[in-house]
Every structure is written in structure tokens, then in C-alpha cells.
Design a protein around this motif. Structure first.
Motif, PDB file in Angstrom:
ATOM      1  N   TYR A 520      -1.576  35.071  46.851  1.00 57.86           N
ATOM      2  CA  TYR A 520      -0.484  35.621  45.244  1.00 57.86           C
ATOM      3  C   TYR A 520       1.157  35.108  44.655  1.00 57.86           C
ATOM      4  O   TYR A 520       1.605  36.307  44.688  1.00 57.86           O
ATOM      5  CB  TYR A 520      -1.178  35.716  44.106  1.00 57.86           C
ATOM      6  N   ILE A 548      -3.053  36.570  37.010  1.00 57.34           N
ATOM      7  CA  ILE A 548      -3.139  34.968  37.683  1.00 57.34           C
ATOM      8  C   ILE A 548      -3.722  34.193  36.505  1.00 57.34           C
ATOM      9  O   ILE A 548      -3.241  32.612  37.012  1.00 57.34           O
ATOM     10  CB  ILE A 548      -3.517  35.445  38.880  1.00 57.34           C
ATOM     11  N   LEU A 593     -10.685  34.359  40.680  1.00 55.90           N
ATOM     12  CA  LEU A 593      -9.553  34.239  41.837  1.00 55.90           C
ATOM     13  C   LEU A 593      -9.548  32.892  42.743  1.00 55.90           C
ATOM     14  O   LEU A 593      -8.860  32.488  43.160  1.00 55.90           O
ATOM     15  CB  LEU A 593      -8.809  36.217  41.860  1.00 55.90           C
TER      16      LEU A 593
END
Length: 608
Positions: A520, A548, A593
Motif C-alpha cells: 500500500y 486505505i 483490504l
């Protein structure tokens, strides 16, 4: 006379005219453990598949080779291997003396194992099985392949988009012009510290197994004295308890597998002896030695009530093929080395991220040839087999399994085991099905899509023996494990080492931070701001997810607090300040995620 000649020529012409050309998506040559699993997987992935086997049985060395005591992958019942294992156990469930312990060594009669595999193939759509069907030629046809077979006395051609060489000898790949490596690799070549300084042209012995039956104390089943019999050839057995040795290979129904080393039924092998032009004679000579062993047991050993059975249908009662540990290894897109097993997370390449199969077999070392050194392997851990080992850089849409798998000699010593090969075959079948389904080639593989298919069919990517298929979080843990966010932990037990996920252990920031930052791009900003402590907390993970996914923190926290035990069934209460467990981290990371979605290449490197 002329009229007869014309008739013969006309018939010959008609025979040629009516030869068939058969089209399929995937052609698997070799009904070995890996070949059967590969064909099953391709068909289940809904691509048209043909499996060609020159002999009458499926299973390769595990059945036709009589190697039917299988001790590897007991704690990793991945996919088709786990299915086969379950069916064998169910078949013998009521047989007196059969060990039904969950992870017991699997023992079965060769005929039964072959019959179970045959039944598995018979119940799958899209799969055509051709037993007793030799193949003769292999040639490239665009991005696909053409193979000629002899079927019921007629020569036919199969055109396939993808070809899998699942022969124990790599003969198909050899005919296709693939390059091979043989023997011990040098330390300089592979970087393996346990490899010899210089390469050695030595390969492991073959063993010609024998399956004996106890016909009762009063029976005399002594076979005829074999040609060339010399009792001195078996001097290493003098003074040994031969009955005890025989009983060590116990199978169901008063049968016993004889798979011994030294002077018994293991024999020096070499690349030259196994060459197709010498193989038949070599096999003939070694078969006679096995018959000599049986005669020795019956006469010198006094075990005249133990003798061969008729299950193989061979004239001498022996298995039709030997148990071959090693021959030649293809030069694949990726070559798996010993450090990929011993220290998979400490290498510049991250091949575990590309896994399509798992294994845990202890490496075998069988050398009649005294030049073969005994390698001092450390406790051998379970491992992942990377996708690139079945892919050939110079032979598009040709995949390899069995002893042709692209490994070093030191890795092959574990990977050749039939149970490991059955798991590998399913992985190779998934690769082939991907190419066929998406009309692409092995030069354009999507690792994560292929791995997703493996997981869809209950296969393992990571060798975590403490998170079984029945675990509700199995897939999430497998996917997160395949990213390297949470790494397996080796637990040594004697000469082996299980690889554990330890789902109830706590997550350390030092473990996850490097991989989070790798995956990320904005992660370093969050770490600079949040400054998590040594142990990553529930609050830390939710904060990062919020960062995120751009989810409002209060909404995310409130939602997860409600779902924590009701939906996710986590054992511990919801508490933002509590250190998070590895199970909780894997499940929530996978859900919110999805790090597994990040594309990787065949070396495991992330692709932007």
C-alpha cells in the motif's frame, strides 16, 4: 496375386484415411499421481480434457509401481489428494486392522488405489480417459501441440491447446526438445550450501517394489527359481529378521509391500540406464533381481507362504513399472532451490507468493552408487511449490510434473513423492485450465487467478497444518499467508518441521509493517502518524483500514463491533486497545483490504 496386392493397398489406404484427428483443450500424457490429478482438475475447471496412459491403470508408481504405503502430506490433505485419501480410508473403514487415525500413514492395495482413481475420473464431465494407449510423436502446432497415439491398432492425432507431461520419465518434454539437468547440482550453480562443491552425475536408485500375500502357514507358494539367481546377491539380509521386515510393509487383506534398500530391491540407476533405448533391458534385469529376492525369502528365509499376487496382471506378478525417485529435471521458468523450503521468507525472490501446491515429505537419499553423498539436511519443513516450476520458458503451453519438475536435486528428493505429486498435479491442471479457458499461453499467466482456482477446489497454497480445510477462515488465512503479511512458523519435531499459522498468537508490528508498506503506497504516512507499538492492536488495524478504504472511522468501528462475534465468530471480545490475533488480522485484512488481489509475477514480485 495382383488382385490380392491391390486389396492390401486399398485396405491400407482406407486405414490411413479413417485415422482420426481429435481436438481438445488440454492433453495430459501419463496417468501418474500428478497426471490423474491434473486431468481431474482441468475437467472440473470446465475445459475439455483428454488423459492418455500407455498402461491399464491410473496412479503411476503409487499403484502400477506398487508404492502404496504413502506417509507424506498426511497433515496437508490438499484438494484431490485429500479426496483420494478420504476415499481410500472409507473403502477400508471396516477392514480389520486398518488404521483409521486422522493422519495415519495411508496403506492400500495397488488395485484398489487404481480403481478409486478410475472411479474419480469416470464421474467427471469434460474428461476422456484413454488407457492402454501409447503415444509416439509430439510436435508444436502454433501455440498448441499435436500428439500421435495408437488406439485400438489405429494411429490418431490429438490436437491440444495445452499439453502436460505427467510421465515419470519426462519423455514427452524430451521429445519436444526441452532442456534438462541431471544429477547433483553444484553449490556454485544453485547457491545451496548443502550442495556438493562440484556437480555429480549421480541419481537416486530405483526400487522395484513387490506386493506379497501371506497365503497361510501351511501354504507353499515358492516360485520357480529365477534366471540367473544367486543367493550371494542378498548377503546383506543375512542375520536379519526377514519376517519382521516383511510385516513392516503391511497392507490390508494380508498383503505386504516390499520396498527395501541395500542389496534387496533397490538398484543403481543412471541417466544412461533410464534412456529409452536402454530402459527395457534395464527393467528386465532388475525385475529378475526382485524375483530372486522373493525366491531368497521363500527358500533361505523360510517364508514359503509369502508370494506374489495376480492383481497386476503381469506374467511374473510384479508391478509393471518401478518406483523411480529421480531421472531428469526440466529447465523451467523458475528453479526451486533448497532455501525456498528452508528460509522462504528471507530470499530476494518470494516464490511462496506464487504457490500452487504444498508438500512435507522428508527428503529421501537412496544411493547404491557410493559417489552419492548423504546430505545433512536440517529438520525439513513443509513447503510451497511455486507456479514457475511447471512452466517451460522455451516450450509455450507445455507443462511438466513428476521428476521433470524444475527443481534442484536436493529439492527433488522430497518433491518426487506420489502424494506431493498428486497435489502438484492439481496445481498444474489449474495452470493448464487457465490457459485453455482464457485462450492464452503460459507466457501470460495471472498467478492470483490461478491460485484462486486452486482454493476454489479445496487446495492449499500455504502449508499451514494447524488451519484445516474445515476451518471457517481457511481461505482468508491462505490468501493472506500467500502475500507474506503473516508468515508461517516452523515447529521442529525430530527430522521434520511443521509450518504453523498460529491463529491465536498476536500480531507483531515488525512482521507486518514491511509488507504493508510494500503493498500500500500510502502506508508509510499512516505508520508515521499512528506509530503503532510492538504489538499491533485491533484499533491499529481498523485505523489503517479506514485510511486505505476512506471509510469514516466511527462507522467502521461501530459496524465491526456489531459483527465481531455475531458474523465473524471471533473468540475474544471487541476491544480497540487489545492486541489483535493473527486470525482476526487475516480475516479483516482479507475482507477489507484484499492484499491477495495485488498482482505478482512468477518470482513473487508485486506488479504495479
Amino acid at each position: 496375386m495382383l488382385k490380392k496386392l491391390l486389396v492390401v493397398l486399398l485396405c491400407s489406404g482406407l486405414s490411413y484415411t479413417y485415422a482420426d484427428t481429435i481436438k481438445t483443450d488440454v492433453l495430459v500424457i501419463g496417468g501418474s499421481a500428478s497426471g490423474t490429478a491434473a486431468a481431474l482438475q482441468c475437467a472440473r475447471s470446465k475445459v475439455k480434457t483428454i488423459l492418455v496412459e500407455p498402461g491399464p491403470w491410473l496412479g503411476g508408481e503409487m499403484t502400477s509401481g506398487g508404492m502404496c504405503v504413502v506417509d507424506a502430506n498426511r497433515n496437508l490433505p490438499s484438494g484431490i489428494w485429500g479426496e483420494f485419501r478420504k476415499k481410500v480410508r472409507e473403502f477400508y473403514m471396516k477392514t480389520p486392522g486398518f488404521d483409521t487415525t486422522r493422519n495415519a500413514v495411508l496403506r492400500f492395495e495397488p488395485y484398489t488405489g487404481a480403481a478409486i482413481l478410475r472411479k474419480m475420473t469416470d464421474t467427471v464431465k469434460n474428461l476422456t480417459l484413454k488407457l492402454n494407449t501409447p503415444w509416439t510423436t509430439v510436435k508444436k502446432n502454433g501455440t498448441g501441440w499435436e500428439v500421435t497415439i495408437t488406439e485400438k491398432g489405429k494411429t490418431n492425432t490429438i490436437k491440444a491447446q495445452v499439453l502436460i507431461d505427467a510421465t515419470g520419465t519426462g519423455d514427452v518434454a524430451a521429445k519436444a526438445g526441452v532442456s534438462f539437468i541431471t544429477g547433483f547440482d553444484s553449490r556454485k550453480d544453485t547457491g545451496e550450501q548443502l550442495a556438493p562443491e562440484n556437480a555429480l552425475p549421480v541419481i537416486q536408485d530405483i526400487t522395484w517394489c513387490a506386493i506379497l500375500k501371506d497365503y497361510g502357514r501351511a501354504a507353499d507358494k515358492t516360485i520357480a527359481k529365477p534366471e540367473g539367481y544367486d543367493p550371494a546377491q542378498y548377503d546383506c539380509l543375512k542375520g536379519k529378521d526377514l519376517l519382521k521386515m516383511v510385516q513392516g510393509g503391511k497392507l490390508p487383506n494380508d498383503k505386504y509391500m516390499i520396498k527395501w534398500s541395500e542389496c534387496a530391491n533397490s538398484y543403481k540407476a543412471s541417466v544412461d540406464l533410464l534412456d529409452p533405448k536402454n530402459r527395457e533391458q534395464y527393467y528386465k534385469e532388475t525385475r529378475l533381481r526382485v524375483l530372486g529376492l522373493i525366491y531368497y525369502l521363500q527358500t533361505v528365509g523360510g517364508l514359503k507362504n509369502f508370494s506374489v499376487t495376480d492383481e497386476f496382471g503381469t506374467p511374473d506378478g510384479l508391478p509393471p513399472i518401478p518406483y523411480m525417485r529421480e531421472y531428469r529435471r526440466a529447465k523451467g521458468q523458475i528453479r526451486m532451490v533448497l532455501d525456498d523450503i528452508l528460509t522462504p521468507y528471507n530470499r530476494s525472490s518470494k516464490l511462496y507468493r506464487t504457490s500452487i501446491a504444498v508438500g512435507d515429505a522428508s527428503p529421501g537419499q537412496h544411493f547404491v552408487d557410493k559417489r552419492g553423498p548423504q546430505t545433512p539436511y536440517p529438520p525439513f519443513p513443509a513447503y510451497s511449490i511455486p507456479l514457475g516450476t511447471v512452466v517451460l520458458p522455451d516450450a509455450e503451453n507445455l507443462l511438466v510434473t513428476e521428476k521433470a519438475l524444475s527443481t534442484t536435486h536436493l529439492v527433488n528428493a522430497s518433491a518426487f513423492y506420489p502424494s506431493v505429486q498428486m497435489v502438484l498435479g492439481q496445481g498444474a491442471g489449474t495452470v493448464a485450465a487457465y490457459c485453455a479457458f482464457f485462450k492464452t499461453t503460459t507466457k501470460h499467466l495471472n498467478v492470483r487467478t490461478i491460485q484462486g482456482e486452486v482454493l476454489d477446489f479445496k487446495g492449499y497454497l500455504m502449508p499451514f497444518s494447524d488451519v484445516p480445510l474445515t476451518d471457517p477462515n481457511f481461505r482468508a488465512i491462505q490468501q493472506v499467508g500467500a502475500t507474506g503479511l503473516l508468515k508461517g512458523v516452523q515447529q521442529v519435531n525430530g527430522k521434520t518441521a511443521a509450518v504453523l499459522f498460529k491463529p491465536d498468537s498476536l500480531v507483531l508490528t515488525a512482521e507486518v509493517e514491511p509488507v504493508i508498506k510494500e503493498i500500500y503506497t500510502r502506508a508509510f504516512l499512516w505508520f508515521n502518524k499512528a506509530k503503532p507499538a510492538e504489538q499491533f492492536t485491533v484499533g491499529n488495524l481498523l485505523s489503517f483500514i479506514s485510511e486505505i478504504t476512506l471509510t469514516e472511522p466511527k462507522v467502521l468501528n461501530s459496524t465491526l463491533e456489531k459483527q465481531w462475534q455475531a458474523n465473524y465468530k471471533f473468540k475474544q471480545a471487541f476491544d480497540l486497545n487489545r492486541p489483535i490475533t493473527r486470525r482476526e488480522f487475516a480475516v479483516l485484512t482479507n475482507k477489507y483490504l484484499n492484499p491477495f488481489a495485488r498482482t505478482v509475477d512468477l518470482s513473487g514480485k508485486l506488479v504495479n
